[in-house]
Structure formats: C-alpha cells, structure tokens
Design a protein around this motif. Structure first.
Motif, PDB file in Angstrom:
ATOM      1  N   TRP A 189      15.153  -6.881  18.832  1.00 34.03           N
ATOM      2  CA  TRP A 189      15.814  -7.088  17.543  1.00 34.03           C
ATOM      3  C   TRP A 189      17.261  -6.617  17.567  1.00 34.03           C
ATOM      4  N   SER A 190      17.533  -5.587  18.352  1.00 33.83           N
ATOM      5  CA  SER A 190      18.914  -5.107  18.451  1.00 33.83           C
ATOM      6  C   SER A 190      19.827  -6.198  19.004  1.00 33.83           C
ATOM      7  N   TYR A 191      19.322  -6.944  19.990  1.00 29.69           N
ATOM      8  CA  TYR A 191      20.108  -8.037  20.560  1.00 29.69           C
ATOM      9  C   TYR A 191      20.263  -9.185  19.558  1.00 29.69           C
ATOM     10  N   ILE A 192      19.218  -9.445  18.798  1.00 29.20           N
ATOM     11  CA  ILE A 192      19.292 -10.498  17.777  1.00 29.20           C
ATOM     12  C   ILE A 192      20.349 -10.145  16.735  1.00 29.20           C
ATOM     13  N   ILE A 193      20.324  -8.904  16.265  1.00 30.22           N
ATOM     14  CA  ILE A 193      21.310  -8.450  15.275  1.00 30.22           C
ATOM     15  C   ILE A 193      22.711  -8.477  15.870  1.00 30.22           C
TER      16      ILE A 193
END
Length: 149
Positions: free
Chosen positions: A6-10
């Motif tokens: 999710w960190s990469y998505i954000i």
C-alpha cells in the motif's frame, strides 16, 4: 523493515498528482523566462541538485555494477529532458489539461507495450481482452473529463 504494498500504491498516486503540478510550474517558468529550453536547462539542473541531495542522505549505489548497465538505459535521462521540454513548451499553448491528457494516453499505450513484451526487465504481462477493455475505459474516461474543457 519491509515496505508495504500500500505504501507503493500511495507513493505512485502522489507522484501522479505531482505530474500536472510540475507541468504547470514548468510551463509557467518557461513563460516567465521567455525561453522554454532555458527553463528546461535550469529545471534539469535543479532536479540534479535535488537528486544528489537525496542520494547523499539515502542508500549508496553499487557504482561498480554501473558498468553492467546496458548503455540504452542511459537514454532515460534524455527521455526525462524530452518530457520536461515538451510539457514546458506545449502546456501554455494547448492547455495543461490537454497536455496531461495526451501524456496519460501515451503512458497507457507505452506501459501496455512494455508490460506485454517484458521490456527493460519488467514483469511480462500479456495483453488480454480485459486489459484492453480497461484501457479503453481509462482512455474514454480521460476523454470525457477533458471534452468540455
């Protein structure tokens, strides 16, 4: 410490939001300087300084492995300059929204081809009917969002 998916998505969502902001700032810089290419030179120098500062305070590259990097990969720097120059030149003339629409369209087409053929060491993801349908919907959505502008 592992970074979550999710960190990469954000991160990429924020990067996507930054592109039109950057494009508008670059176009304004070119107009104020009355030289789009002069603005590109200054902006690329500023980008170099920011990248160098981040490098100094982050991970250390494997400089010894640099000799193994395919020479064609260095063209990414030229593509960076091409993007900065084209958006700085075009956005004030065709509008930021239209310029970004065309950039998005080009990104979608290019990303599909890179994924399909697994270019540059990327994971190979073949084009499927559902992917084409999703791409058509994305393009239609971008077009509809820009149509009245």
């Amino acid at each position: 410490m592992a970074v979550s998916h999710w960190s990469y998505i954000i991160l990429m969502f924020i990067a996507g939001m930054a592109v039109p902001v950057m494009a508008g700032m670059n176009a304004g810089f070119g107009l104020k300087l009355q030289s789009p290419m002069g603005a590109v030179a200054v902006l690329c120098f500023a980008a170099f300084c920011f990248a160098l500062a981040v490098l100094v305070f982050s991970q250390k590259p494997n400089w010894a492995g640099a000799a193994e990097i395919p020479k064609a990969f260095y063209l990414g720097g030229g593509l960076f300059v091409f993007y900065i120059a084209s958006i700085t030149l075009a956005a004030p003339r065709i509008g930021l929204g239209n310029a970004i629409f065309l950039v998005l369209l080009g990104q979608i087409v290019s990303a599909v081809l890179i994924d399909h053929f697994g270019l540059f060491g990327m994971t190979e993801t073949k084009v499927s009917v559902s992917r084409v349908g999703g791409i058509v919907l994305m393009v239609a959505g971008i077009y509809l969002a820009r149509r009245g502008a």
